[in-house]
Design a protein around this motif. Sequence first.
Motif, PDB file in Angstrom:
ATOM      1  N   ALA A  57       0.823  -1.213   0.000  1.00 53.93           N
ATOM      2  CA  ALA A  57       0.000   0.000   0.000  1.00 53.93           C
ATOM      3  C   ALA A  57       0.855   1.262   0.000  1.00 53.93           C
ATOM      4  O   ALA A  57       0.540   2.240  -0.689  1.00 53.93           O
ATOM      5  N   ALA A  58       1.961   1.249   0.753  1.00 54.75           N
ATOM      6  CA  ALA A  58       2.829   2.428   0.819  1.00 54.75           C
ATOM      7  C   ALA A  58       3.386   2.781  -0.559  1.00 54.75           C
ATOM      8  O   ALA A  58       3.468   3.958  -0.926  1.00 54.75           O
ATOM      9  N   GLY A  59       3.769   1.761  -1.318  1.00 55.71           N
ATOM     10  CA  GLY A  59       4.270   2.020  -2.661  1.00 55.71           C
ATOM     11  C   GLY A  59       3.211   2.648  -3.550  1.00 55.71           C
ATOM     12  O   GLY A  59       3.502   3.566  -4.342  1.00 55.71           O
ATOM     13  N   LEU A  60       1.967   2.197  -3.437  1.00 50.98           N
ATOM     14  CA  LEU A  60       0.892   2.763  -4.256  1.00 50.98           C
ATOM     15  C   LEU A  60       0.629   4.216  -3.879  1.00 50.98           C
ATOM     16  O   LEU A  60       0.424   5.068  -4.758  1.00 50.98           O
ATOM     17  N   VAL A  61       0.631   4.504  -2.591  1.00 55.09           N
ATOM     18  CA  VAL A  61       0.429   5.886  -2.141  1.00 55.09           C
ATOM     19  C   VAL A  61       1.555   6.775  -2.661  1.00 55.09           C
ATOM     20  O   VAL A  61       1.314   7.899  -3.145  1.00 55.09           O
ATOM     21  N   TRP A  62       2.791   6.292  -2.578  1.00 56.45           N
ATOM     22  CA  TRP A  62       3.934   7.049  -3.073  1.00 56.45           C
ATOM     23  C   TRP A  62       3.811   7.295  -4.588  1.00 56.45           C
ATOM     24  O   TRP A  62       4.087   8.397  -5.078  1.00 56.45           O
ATOM     25  N   GLY A  63       3.384   6.295  -5.322  1.00 54.39           N
ATOM     26  CA  GLY A  63       3.249   6.442  -6.764  1.00 54.39           C
ATOM     27  C   GLY A  63       2.233   7.494  -7.150  1.00 54.39           C
ATOM     28  O   GLY A  63       2.407   8.208  -8.143  1.00 54.39           O
ATOM     29  N   VAL A  64       1.156   7.605  -6.380  1.00 57.06           N
ATOM     30  CA  VAL A  64       0.143   8.628  -6.649  1.00 57.06           C
ATOM     31  C   VAL A  64       0.639  10.007  -6.229  1.00 57.06           C
ATOM     32  O   VAL A  64       0.458  11.007  -6.936  1.00 57.06           O
ATOM     33  N   ALA A  65       1.310  10.077  -5.070  1.00 57.79           N
ATOM     34  CA  ALA A  65       1.753  11.369  -4.537  1.00 57.79           C
ATOM     35  C   ALA A  65       2.891  11.970  -5.352  1.00 57.79           C
ATOM     36  O   ALA A  65       2.940  13.197  -5.555  1.00 57.79           O
ATOM     37  N   VAL A  66       3.817  11.128  -5.824  1.00 59.11           N
ATOM     38  CA  VAL A  66       4.978  11.628  -6.571  1.00 59.11           C
ATOM     39  C   VAL A  66       5.104  10.799  -7.863  1.00 59.11           C
ATOM     40  O   VAL A  66       5.891   9.851  -7.932  1.00 59.11           O
ATOM     41  N   PRO A  67       4.347  11.142  -8.903  1.00 57.80           N
ATOM     42  CA  PRO A  67       4.336  10.333 -10.126  1.00 57.80           C
ATOM     43  C   PRO A  67       5.709  10.178 -10.781  1.00 57.80           C
ATOM     44  O   PRO A  67       5.968   9.162 -11.432  1.00 57.80           O
ATOM     45  N   SER A  68       6.589  11.153 -10.601  1.00 63.78           N
ATOM     46  CA  SER A  68       7.915  11.063 -11.228  1.00 63.78           C
ATOM     47  C   SER A  68       8.755   9.938 -10.613  1.00 63.78           C
ATOM     48  O   SER A  68       9.747   9.506 -11.207  1.00 63.78           O
ATOM     49  N   TRP A  69       8.364   9.464  -9.442  1.00 65.21           N
ATOM     50  CA  TRP A  69       9.076   8.379  -8.769  1.00 65.21           C
ATOM     51  C   TRP A  69       8.320   7.057  -8.895  1.00 65.21           C
ATOM     52  O   TRP A  69       8.521   6.143  -8.090  1.00 65.21           O
ATOM     53  N   LEU A  70       7.464   6.947  -9.906  1.00 65.56           N
ATOM     54  CA  LEU A  70       6.616   5.764 -10.040  1.00 65.56           C
ATOM     55  C   LEU A  70       7.405   4.452 -10.076  1.00 65.56           C
ATOM     56  O   LEU A  70       7.039   3.510  -9.370  1.00 65.56           O
TER      57      LEU A  70
END
Length: 458
Positions: free
Chosen positions: A341-354
């Motif tokens: 879940a943390a990875g998905l949240v990060w991907g949405v919050a900072v798309p450049s770090w997908l």
Amino acid sequence: MSPSPTPTRRWIALTGLLVAEAMNLLDSTITTVAAPVIRAGLYGTASDTQWIAAAYTLPFAVALVPGGRLGDIHGRRRLFVIGVCGFLLASTACTAAPTMTALLAARVVQGCFAGLVVPQTIGLIRAAFDGPALGRALSLIGPVMGLTAVAGPVLGGLITHADLAGLSWRAVFLVNVPLGLLTLVCARFLDEDRPARRPGLDVPGFLLSGAVAAAFVIPTINGGTSWVLLAAGFLGAAVLAAHVRRRGASGRDPVFEPSLFHDRGFPAALASSVLYFAVSTGVVFTVVLHVEDGLHRSVLASSLTVLPFSAGLAVSSLLAGQLLLPRTGPGLMFAGIVLLAAGLVWGVAVPSWLPAALGVSGLGGGLVTVPFFAVALSRVRPHETGSAAGLLNAVQQLGGTFGVAVLGGAYLGTRSLTAPFVVSLALGTALTLSVALMLGARAGGTAHSHAPCDCAPG
């Protein structure tokens, strides 16, 4: 059957079983990225893009439950070898297909034979190993299933982009040939395995289980949802359950062992499998769709974007099986869900770090798959093995199909990864609850009177 006489023989046999499982599951997703290239090369229609995958996954899902029972009846090693040989021939036909019709027909045959192979692996592993070695061997199933479910698009994209020997997309299917031949060599070290009592053949149950699987898979093939067919699927599942109970109560053998459902942990395991593979397969699919369709980038770019997910899953699976699970126990799954879940949240919050965010989610996925399969199989008795393997693999296919449909639909409706990732988080919450039920049933020792086997560390 008694275990094979030497450790070397057993581990060679295990290698063949895991390679076969990976090979068959890989073909469910390996055409995800390559499908547009295949359609163009064979002058197919727009709808053929979906059918390139569905022509395999539909018969695969339909055949899994009957395939497990046929192994109980005719011998698991025999069905395994027949299935691998048929799969090899069908893969060769896919490679040489001159038209789209020929390719789709070969894919259907591939899926049918895959449905014979995959349900046999768990029973054959349990026939070859015992004690702590059985636990170590079974702990490898989760990483193989999880990794191949998400590695298909990466591998398919890389192979198509590389244009090996000028074969373009045809090399995607040709890769099965060396894998299949390796499997057949290793299969020489397998002992035959079947229950002490040969069960009967439940033809109505076979037909019902196939119809239920088809009702759930077909509505998602063209990217839509047929609520009539889905409703028919749920109704069919209820009819199938009643048929199995009635047939079992009358002393006749049903298509799968009803005793599996006397322990509430197994239904919770089935639900967990659906939810986990819906998230993992659906996320990879929507990211590939986003990169190629939304950002208009290449097949290679989409493959490299999702590569960290597969790499993270591989690394954490190895660590979980060899180091973490023996020390922490199956509660490790909850840490995996949090990381996912943390990875998905990060991907949405900072798309450049997908890509990096997907790597974190992959690390979480590996922490889920290793203990999951150990726990799901820990209370399965020998005569239930074929049924358990068929059902677990069937719901994995259904979960992946569900994830592609729901998450893909959420992306296409918004053209943003935010919506499918939010849906994934909701599914992750449900996954947490189903895992808790599965572990609670295991700790409580419900229904089954036998002691759990050594395949669930901790």
